[in-house]
Each structure stands twice: as structure tokens, then as C-alpha cells.
Design an enzyme around this catalytic site. Structure first.
Site, PDB file in Angstrom:
ATOM      1  N   THR A 118       0.868  -1.177   0.000  1.00  0.00           N
ATOM      2  CA  THR A 118       0.000   0.000   0.000  1.00  0.00           C
ATOM      3  C   THR A 118       0.904   1.224   0.000  1.00  0.00           C
ATOM      4  OG1 THR A 118      -0.014   0.091   2.405  1.00  0.00           O
ATOM      5  CG2 THR A 118      -1.782  -1.153   1.390  1.00  0.00           C
ATOM      6  N   SER A 122       6.832   9.591   9.307  1.00  0.00           N
ATOM      7  CA  SER A 122       5.590   9.023   8.781  1.00  0.00           C
ATOM      8  C   SER A 122       5.657   8.941   7.260  1.00  0.00           C
ATOM      9  CB  SER A 122       4.395   9.862   9.227  1.00  0.00           C
ATOM     10  OG  SER A 122       4.091  10.820   8.243  1.00  0.00           O
ATOM     11  N   LYS A 123       4.748   8.157   6.711  1.00  0.00           N
ATOM     12  CA  LYS A 123       4.733   7.966   5.267  1.00  0.00           C
ATOM     13  C   LYS A 123       4.610   9.292   4.533  1.00  0.00           C
ATOM     14  CE  LYS A 123       3.640   3.322   3.873  1.00  0.00           C
ATOM     15  NZ  LYS A 123       2.937   2.481   2.916  1.00  0.00           N
ATOM     16  N   ARG A 124       4.057  10.275   5.206  1.00  0.00           N
ATOM     17  CA  ARG A 124       3.854  11.574   4.543  1.00  0.00           C
ATOM     18  C   ARG A 124       5.133  12.397   4.480  1.00  0.00           C
ATOM     19  NH1 ARG A 124      -0.530  10.869   7.465  1.00  0.00           N
ATOM     20  NH2 ARG A 124       0.335  12.063   9.197  1.00  0.00           N
ATOM     21  N   ASP A 125       6.110  12.102   5.335  1.00  0.00           N
ATOM     22  CA  ASP A 125       7.356  12.881   5.289  1.00  0.00           C
ATOM     23  C   ASP A 125       8.097  12.571   3.990  1.00  0.00           C
ATOM     24  OD1 ASP A 125       7.148  14.090   7.846  1.00  0.00           O
ATOM     25  OD2 ASP A 125       7.661  12.183   8.781  1.00  0.00           O
TER      26      ASP A 125
END
Ligand code: GLU
Length: 499
Positions: free
Chosen positions: A17, A262-265
Site C-alpha cells: 500500500t 511518517s509515510k507523509r514525510d
């Protein structure tokens, strides 16, 4: 501690994912190094039971990533193996069978509680100062109660019956850890639509694939007591070879402001490092340091060196901080350490990746990159700098452009006069070598015109390379060749900030 006696089998078990995270790479690297150190097997298992969130694109990205990194797997997608299939989405029948047997053996039971009922009871537990979590409501239902639920149209989840005793295990990284039974309530294995959950499929596959050591992130620590209890039940019903793996939980990777990366960084995106021109060995070396050290005062090492001494019991359980600057510095050290020809190949690869060179570069393009590589090896942090550093050598003359800001700064009236003088001095040159170019330019610009070297060579550099910062000037002139150099020194005289 941590020294296995039998053959080692470890795995990485990512879910496809989103885009892969650097924390996942660190986990994979430790597993891989552990397997290679012990002459064991490294399994790649795809945890793709969450059909709503998995994508093929994500799986392709994982395969690309680990292929690029050289973290080769012995069993898994593409390569197969005797414990396959290695995609959980192809193993649903296995899970259904195990679920049925756990239920028959009484190790799991049907639970009819609705979400609202569970929430209300949790609420009450909290109000009364008890730990929330499943209270065992459906553990011993009578036939009449079951019938009542069925008549009401309810379909059950399958819930695992946790033992009422504490669970203790010896974590390979953290030492002994104990969970009390009130903190590990009965948990759901299969949804009421028949869909098996991570709680079931992950330990079932570890058991069936005979995984001996589970090295994974600290975020999963709380599911370990459940998995250990489930392992016991699996051994009882004859799933797997009856042994429970050793567990080791790797430290969190922290980003800015001491928050979990986090994946967003942006710095979390592992494939971003390939695209930015990091070397796989540079990135892996840096990620290895997030929880482990090869020796005091030593940061730079090869993967072979890591494999030779990797010891899971020496992993530091404290959170590790991700530091992009350090990652770059480690990468730069690997750039310096490569053989020139090897670095040239990597640079070629990167120039193809970004589209500056075609998929099949010409022999002339290859030769140019090879000749220019020694000029940039000491200056480059990542291959991502190659397009700006070397572009002026590789572009078609008609495509060559100069940085407008650098032109404005250096090609003023004085600058243009300097470029003209340089052009004339070089046009008269007999042989075109770094030395002769060096001598001719110094003599004309510094000695005869009395310019300071900085004023003399800055405008020539912008005229020739298009930029104020470039590889060494005289070498660059030699590589570019007489004809193209003179064309640029001529055209710069009309591209002036003076107008
Ligand atoms: N699919 C799980 C994850 O990506 C694997 C956890 C584990 O290693 O057990 O978090």
C-alpha cells in the site's frame, strides 16, 4: 543471545500500500543481513489481504526497490520457493482451513457481539477503571443463546481464546518482556464476512513458512503476545513445525521534531532516494546506522562488512533519528570509494533515468561520461548532481543554455571582454590539452591583462559551462574540445547582461 543453532529463515512481510517507507528498508536490511550472516534464507512475503488498500503499483514499487537495493530474496515473488505461494491473497483457502481447525479445537470461538455492544461495554470498563478490551462475553454461549443471535440475523466473527496466564518472551533486541493477561484480551481472527485478518494470516504464514526469527518494527510489539499464544494453538492443531520463532523488535525511526517518521514525510519515501541519485550501498549503509553500529567511531562500511559482523543482539532499542544530512554524507563517502569506471556506469544509469541520455547512449556519450567522471567524483554527494555538473558536456550545441542569473552576474561588459580575450588566446593554441589551456589562459588573462584569477576565470566558466559552479575549468575545456569551446566562447559575447 541471538545466535541460532539450526538453519535461519527470516522474512520481510510488507503490505503493498502506498510508496515504500525507509523504515521498511531498514527492517528488510536487518533481516537480510541476519540471514546472510547465518547462511540462512531470506523470504519476501507479500501481505496483501487488505484488498481495498493494496495496489499492483505498490507491489511493483516494492520489487523495484529491493531489486535496486540488491537485497535479494531467496523465496518470494518472481523466484518462488517450496513454501509458496508468497502472496497472501493466494492463500485464502489455507487461512479458512486453519480458522476452521482452531474453532474445532476450541482455541477460537464464534463471537456475535456487535460493534455498538463492544463499545458500550468498553465505555463501562473505562468508567469503572478496568482495562478496556474484549471481556469474554461469547466464550461460553449456550446453544439457545447462539440460536437467538442466528435468528436475529447476526453472523459471527471468529475470536481467539487467549490463555489466562501471563506471556513472557525474550526479545532479541529488548530482553525479557512480559504481558499480563488483562492487557491481551481475546482478539478477532476472521471478520464476520469470512475475511481473515493480519492477526491470523501473519503468524499462520510464519508458522507454515517455518520462519525462525521475526525481526520487525517496534510498532508491532503489542501483537507479539497474541501471536505467541496463537503459535501454541497452531502447534496443537499441527500447523507448522511446532516451534515458535524468536522475536526482535527494532527501534522506531524518528523524523523532524522527534515525531515518528511518517509515510507523509518526503524523506520517508524509499524510492525517492533512487530518483535523487543515492547509491544503494550509500542508502543502506546509512539505514543500517538507525539502530546498529559496526564499531565505535566508524560510520562508513560496505554491505559485505555488515553481513560479516551483524549481530541482532547489538541493536539498540532506543528510537533512532533520521538525519538527511548524515545520509548524504555517507552517500558521498561511497561515491568517493567507487572505482572510477564503476562510478561512470552509475552516472550513465542516472543520466538515463532522468532522460538526459537515451536508453542506449552512443559510444561518444559513454566516453564523455567516463572521461568526465574523475572531475566530479570528489565533488558529488549524489548522482543527482550529475545532470547539472555534466550537462554542458553532453548537450547538443543547439540545446546549450546558460543560467540567466549567472550570466547577469558575470557576463557584464568586463566579463565579455575577458571572454573575448580568452577566445583569442585559445584560438591561437597549437595543442589542446589541460596544461596548454591552463598556461595560455593564465598568461593572457592574469599576466597580460592583470586580472585576479577569480575575475579572469569566472566569466570564462559561465561562457563555457553555462554556470558559475562547474567541474575544473581547464579540464572541462579539454574535454569539450577546441571547436565546441570556441563556439561557446564566441556565443557568450552576444549573450551578455550588458545588452
Ligand atoms: N505486514 C506487516 C507490516 O507491514 C508485517 C508485520 C510483521 O513483520 O510481522 O507491518
Amino acid at each position: 543471545m541471538g545466535s541460532p543453532t539450526g538453519p535461519v529463515r527470516v522474512r520481510m512481510a510488507p503490505s503493498p500500500t502506498g510508496s515504500p517507507h525507509v523504515g521498511l528498508v531498514r527492517t528488510a536490511l536487518y533481516n537480510w543481513a541476519f540471514a546472510r550472516h547465518h547462511g540462512g534464507t531470506f523470504v519476501f512475503r507479500v501481505e496483501d489481504t487488505d484488498t481495498a488498500r493494496n495496489t499492483q503499483e505498490s507491489l511493483d514499487a516494492l520489487v523495484d526497490l529491493f531489486t535496486w537495493l540488491g537485497l535479494t530474496w531467496d523465496e518470494g515473488p518472481d523466484v518462488g520457493g517450496e513454501y509458496g505461494p508468497y502472496k497472501q491473497s493466494e492463500r485464502f483457502e489455507i487461512y479458512a482451513d486453519v480458522a476452521r481447525r482452531l474453532r474445532e479445537a476450541g482455541r477460537a470461538y464464534d463471537c456475535y457481539c456487535s460493534t455498538e455492544e463492544l463499545e458500550a461495554r468498553n465505555e463501562r470498563a473505562r468508567a469503572e477503571g478496568r482495562a478496556p478490551g474484549y471481556d469474554g462475553h461469547c466464550r461460553e454461549l449456550s446453544e439457545a443463546q447462539v440460536q437467538g443471535y442466528v435468528d436475529a440475523g447476526r453472523t459471527p466473527v471468529l475470536r481467539f481464546r487467549m490463555p489466562d496466564t501471563a506471556i513472557t518472551f525474550d526479545d532479541l533486541v529488548r530482553g525479557e518482556i512480559t504481558f499480563q493477561p488483562e492487557n491481551v484480551p481475546d482478539f478477532v481472527l476472521v471478520r464476520n464476512n469470512g475475511h481473515p485478518l493480519y492477526t491470523l494470516v501473519n503468524p499462520v504464514d510464519d508458522a507454515l513458512m517455518e520462519i525462525t526469527h521475526v525481526l520487525r518494527g517496534e510498532d508491532i510489539l503489542s501483537s507479539t503476545p497474541r501471536q505467541i499464544a496463537l503459535y501454541d494453538a497452531l502447534a496443537e492443531i499441527g500447523v507448522g513445525n511446532g516451534t515458535t520463532p524468536r522475536f526482535g523488535h527494532l527501534p522506531y525511526v524518528m523524523g523532524q521534531g522527534n515525531k515518528k517518521l511518517s509515510k507523509r514525510d518526503p524523506e520517508a519515501n524509499a524510492l525517492g532516494y533512487r530518483d535523487a541519485g543515492f547509491l544503494p550501498e550509500g542508502l543502506l549503509n546509512y539505514l543500517a546506522l538507525l539502530g546498529w553500529a559496526i564499531a565505535e567511531d566508524r560510520d562508513v562500511f560496505t554491505l559485505e562488512e555488515m553481513v560479516e559482523v551483524f549481530d541482532i543482539s547489538r541493536v539498540n532499542p532506543n528510537p533512532a533519528r533520521f538525519d538527511l544530512k548524515k545520509c548524504e554524507a555517507i552517500n558521498a563517502a561511497h561515491v568517493r570509494a567507487l572505482e572510477v569506471d564503476e562510478l561512470a556506469e552509475r552516472i550513465l544509469g542516472h543520466l538515463q533515468l532522468v532522460g538526459m541520455l537515451p536508453a542506449e547512449p552512443t559510444e561518444a556519450q559513454r566516453a564523455m561520461v567516463r572521461a568526465a567522471t574523475p572531475l566530479v567524483q570528489e565533488r558529488m554527494v549524489t548522482l543527482g548532481e550529475a545532470p547539472t555538473m555534466l550537462g554542458f558536456l553532453l548537450v547538443e550545441e543547439s540545446e546549450f543554455t546558460r543560467d540567466p542569473a549567472d550570466v547577469a552576474k558575470l557576463l557584464d561588459e568586463q566579463g565579455v571582454a575577458t571572454v573575448r580575450a580568452a577566445h583569442d588566446a585559445l584560438a591561437a593554441l597549437e595543442d589542446w590539452t589541460t596544461d596548454s589551456i591552463d598556461r595560455a589562459l593564465r598568461q593572457r588573462l592574469v599576466e597580460e591583462l592583470g586580472l585576479k584569477p577569480r575575475h579572469a576565470f569566472g566569466p570564462v566558466r559561465v561562457a563555457l559551462t553555462g554556470r558559475r559552479v562547474s567541474p575544473p575549468l581547464f579540464e572541462s575545456l579539454e574535454l569539450l574540445g577546441r571547436e565546441r569551446s570556441l563556439v561557446r566562447l564566441a556565443s557568450a559575447q552576444t549573450e551578455t547582461s550588458a545588452g
